[in-house]
Design an enzyme around this catalytic site. Structure first.
Site, PDB file in Angstrom:
ATOM      1  N   TYR A  80     -58.203 -34.063  13.500  1.00 40.31           N
ATOM      2  CA  TYR A  80     -57.401 -33.522  12.396  1.00 40.31           C
ATOM      3  C   TYR A  80     -58.285 -32.718  11.439  1.00 40.31           C
ATOM      4  CZ  TYR A  80     -54.039 -33.350   8.570  1.00 40.31           C
ATOM      5  OH  TYR A  80     -53.177 -32.923   7.604  1.00 40.31           O
ATOM      6  N   ASP A 223     -53.448  -5.851   7.655  1.00 42.22           N
ATOM      7  CA  ASP A 223     -52.766  -6.593   8.718  1.00 42.22           C
ATOM      8  C   ASP A 223     -53.432  -6.158  10.022  1.00 42.22           C
ATOM      9  OD1 ASP A 223     -51.168  -7.487  10.779  1.00 42.22           O
ATOM     10  OD2 ASP A 223     -49.272  -7.075   9.759  1.00 42.22           O
ATOM     11  N   ARG A 389     -35.835  -1.460  17.723  1.00 41.28           N
ATOM     12  CA  ARG A 389     -36.619  -1.265  16.510  1.00 41.28           C
ATOM     13  C   ARG A 389     -35.979  -0.126  15.735  1.00 41.28           C
ATOM     14  NH1 ARG A 389     -40.268  -5.543  15.656  1.00 41.28           N
ATOM     15  NH2 ARG A 389     -38.140  -6.099  15.200  1.00 41.28           N
ATOM     16  N   PHE A 455     -31.769  -9.467  13.186  1.00 37.09           N
ATOM     17  CA  PHE A 455     -31.972  -9.053  14.579  1.00 37.09           C
ATOM     18  C   PHE A 455     -32.420 -10.198  15.477  1.00 37.09           C
ATOM     19  CE2 PHE A 455     -36.615  -9.031  14.529  1.00 37.09           C
ATOM     20  CZ  PHE A 455     -36.889  -8.930  13.176  1.00 37.09           C
TER      21      PHE A 455
HETATM   22  N1  F0G Z   1     -47.810  -8.111  11.640  1.00 37.17           N
HETATM   23  C1  F0G Z   1     -47.576  -7.302  12.674  1.00 37.17           C
HETATM   24  C2  F0G Z   1     -48.086  -5.909  12.646  1.00 37.17           C
HETATM   25  C3  F0G Z   1     -46.860  -7.773  13.775  1.00 37.17           C
HETATM   26  O1  F0G Z   1     -46.636  -6.957  14.792  1.00 37.17           O
HETATM   27  C4  F0G Z   1     -46.402  -9.103  13.784  1.00 37.17           C
HETATM   28  C5  F0G Z   1     -45.602  -9.612  14.881  1.00 37.17           C
HETATM   29  C6  F0G Z   1     -46.671  -9.904  12.677  1.00 37.17           C
HETATM   30  C7  F0G Z   1     -47.380  -9.377  11.619  1.00 37.17           C
HETATM   31  C8  F0G Z   1     -46.197 -11.326  12.615  1.00 37.17           C
HETATM   32  O2  F0G Z   1     -46.960 -12.098  13.462  1.00 37.17           O
HETATM   33  O3  F0G Z   1     -45.364 -12.969  15.194  1.00 37.17           O
HETATM   34  O4  F0G Z   1     -47.573 -14.065  14.801  1.00 37.17           O
HETATM   35  O5  F0G Z   1     -45.782 -14.247  13.132  1.00 37.17           O
HETATM   36  N2  F0G Z   1     -45.040  -8.912  15.743  1.00 37.17           N
HETATM   37  C9  F0G Z   1     -44.289  -9.393  16.866  1.00 37.17           C
HETATM   38  C10 F0G Z   1     -43.687  -8.230  17.635  1.00 37.17           C
HETATM   39  C11 F0G Z   1     -43.274 -10.412  16.555  1.00 37.17           C
HETATM   40  O6  F0G Z   1     -43.016  -8.512  18.640  1.00 37.17           O
HETATM   41  O7  F0G Z   1     -43.895  -7.077  17.308  1.00 37.17           O
HETATM   42  P1  F0G Z   1     -46.379 -13.412  14.185  1.00 37.17           P
END
Ligand code: F0G
Length: 482
Positions: A80, A223, A389, A455
């Site tokens: 843990y 990000d 999208r 969605f």
């Molecule tokens: N930021 C970006 C640019 C993403 O593409 C995603 C997820 C996230 C954050 C969130 O991350 O899924 O680990 O919680 N994209 C996925 C997609 C869901 O199918 O484009 P996550």
């Protein structure tokens, strides 16, 4: 780039790996596909895997893992608190990102949840190159206002700009002048900008953003979920960095950000996520929310096995052959569509190939969800599951008005190292048939519409009997074939 791209006479990219574990697929007949898409409320998220031939919904958590990743999972140190596995992952991130602190979270949106809670207050202005669905929802939930400052080319599906994810520096400066720095807690930069077709930003652009933000005293939050593809595009499209290693580009980008968060379902080819920073003050601000929402600081909601796999996956992402495997196959698919004059987002980005539904099915009114209709039709035609999208992935405004998306895309994601060339050819072939019959594709309407992130689990119905007619045409053209 050494060894990243091999061509045969036909300009065919090569897989730099061999397949050692396989999963059986089935292609169910189109009549079953019609029943399946109806049961799923015309929402590709609600389809069952047993009805899907090629799952191009996403690359999230479904990239193929390597033998080394799988082997590492057997060594995971389960405890843990204080697990050696966590220390390994933390050290790997320190090494490749150059950041001192790592806060684990179970996936990317969990990081967004925590970061919005710490930094966004009602009325905060959050500039970003472009929003991502979950990032936007978390920011808006805390009363923040999103301002997109993408270059204009970013929303032009056929621009040939190599870095359509770039920030427009003039728009950024104007925004700072308009609101003042006090209202802007951070700027969010998204690498491999998801919703505009996996389009990258350039390192030069990030340097300029950094300069403006440093002068204004605004934090940069990166990000990095789709950073792997972005690294590849900097290396191959940005002249100045063609002799710089992926590892160095990675370090430079991370050095320009104050906070980096990522979904390890994409970056690192496993499942998990986390937040990295070099600032002790920021680390301490964020830290208290990790045990509250995610789990103790040495796992943050991730299984130790996944943490081992992320550590190896991150190291493998620094391999120039590996990092090319997504983009070169996407580029192949995009070029095949272009040859057939099928509308597709160019230049090829990361993550997947993006059909431009705005044009593909331009006869469908935008209020009947062009990209949603196309997603249903592509599934019917080939058992290929893509992801809408466009407007359907947006949220209504507070008065309940539909917010029309700038772009209507159908994403055919290519999880890394999963599909073979003949599967890609098949997908192109079925989409080509559909393009020839595109006038038969109709729109959709909501029959059950959730308020938030609709969605994911909303249900829709076709506006007419276009799907039955499409099935009949398929049978007339393809005979008994599946
Ligand atoms: N930021 C970006 C640019 C993403 O593409 C995603 C997820 C996230 C954050 C969130 O991350 O899924 O680990 O919680 N994209 C996925 C997609 C869901 O199918 O484009 P996550």
């Amino acid at each position: 780039m050494a060894n990243v791209k091999f061509y045969s006479g036909e300009n065919i990219p090569l897989e730099m790996h061999k397949v050692r574990i396989v999963q059986k697929l089935q292609l169910v007949p189109i009549e079953r596909r019609l029943a399946a898409v109806t049961e799923a409320g015309n929402n590709t998220f609600l389809l069952k895997n047993s009805d899907i031939f090629l799952d191009m919904l996403t690359d999230s958590g479904v990239n193929a893992m390597s033998d080394r990743q799988l082997a590492s999972m057997m060594e995971a140190d389960d405890s843990y608190a204080g697990s050696a596995t966590f220390t390994k992952l933390e050290s790997k991130l320190q090494e490749i990102m150059g950041t001192k602190y790592f806060l684990p979270a179970h996936q990317g949106r969990a990081c967004e949840n925590i970061l919005a809670e710490v930094f966004v207050t009602p009325g905060s202005i959050i500039p970003m190159n472009y929003h991502f669905t979950t990032a936007k929802s978390h920011i808006v939930r805390h009363g923040g206002i999103i301002e997109e400052i993408l270059i204009d080319e970013g929303l032009n599906p056929v621009s040939d700009h190599p870095f359509k994810g770039n920030v427009d520096i003039d728009k950024l400066k104007a925004l700072i002048a308009r609101y003042g720095t006090d209202k802007i807690p951070f700027i969010r930069l998204e690498s491999g900008t998801n919703l505009i077709g996996g389009q990258p930003f350039s390192l030069e652009n990030m340097r300029e953003v950094h300069k403006v933000c440093r002068e204004a005293g605004i934090m940069i939050m990166l990000d990095a979920s789709l950073l792997a593809d972005n690294l590849y595009f900097i290396k191959t499209r940005e002249e100045k960095y063609k002799n710089t290693s992926i590892r160095e580009i990675m370090r430079t980008i991370c050095g320009l950000a104050d906070i980096i968060y990522f979904s390890a379902r994409k970056l690192g080819c496993a499942r998990g996520g986390g937040i990295c920073t070099n600032s002790e003050a920021l680390y301490l601000k964020i830290r208290e929310f990790v045990p509250l929402y995610e789990g103790f600081l040495t796992y943050g909601g991730m299984s130790v096995r996944e943490m081992e796999a992320i550590t190896v996956g991150l190291e493998e992402t620094m391999d120039e052959d590996m990092v090319s495997q997504g983009p070169i196959f996407i580029e192949y698919m995009v070029e095949e569509f272009k040859k057939r004059k099928i509308p597709v987002v160019t230049p090829a980005g990361g993550l997947g190939c993006h059909l431009n539904a705005m044009e593909f099915v331009e006869h469908i009114p935008q209020k009947e969800y062009r990209a949603g209709g196309l997603a249903s039709a592509v599934y019917l035609t080939g058992g290929v599951r893509g992801m809408e999208r466009g407007t359907l992935s947006e949220q209504r405004d507070e008065e309940g008005n539909e917010i029309y998306s700038n772009m209507e895309l159908l994403r055919l994601a290519l999880p890394r190292r999963v599909f073979t060339m003949s599967q890609l050819k098949y997908a192109v072939d079925r989409v080509e048939w559909l393009y020839e019959n595109r006038k038969m594709v109709g729109g959709l309407k909501y029959v059950d519409e959730p308020k938030v992130l609709r969605f994911f689990f909303g249900r829709l119905a076709p506006v007419s009997d276009w799907q039955e007619k499409l099935v009949a045409k398929f049978r007339a053209d393809f005979g008994d074939s599946l």
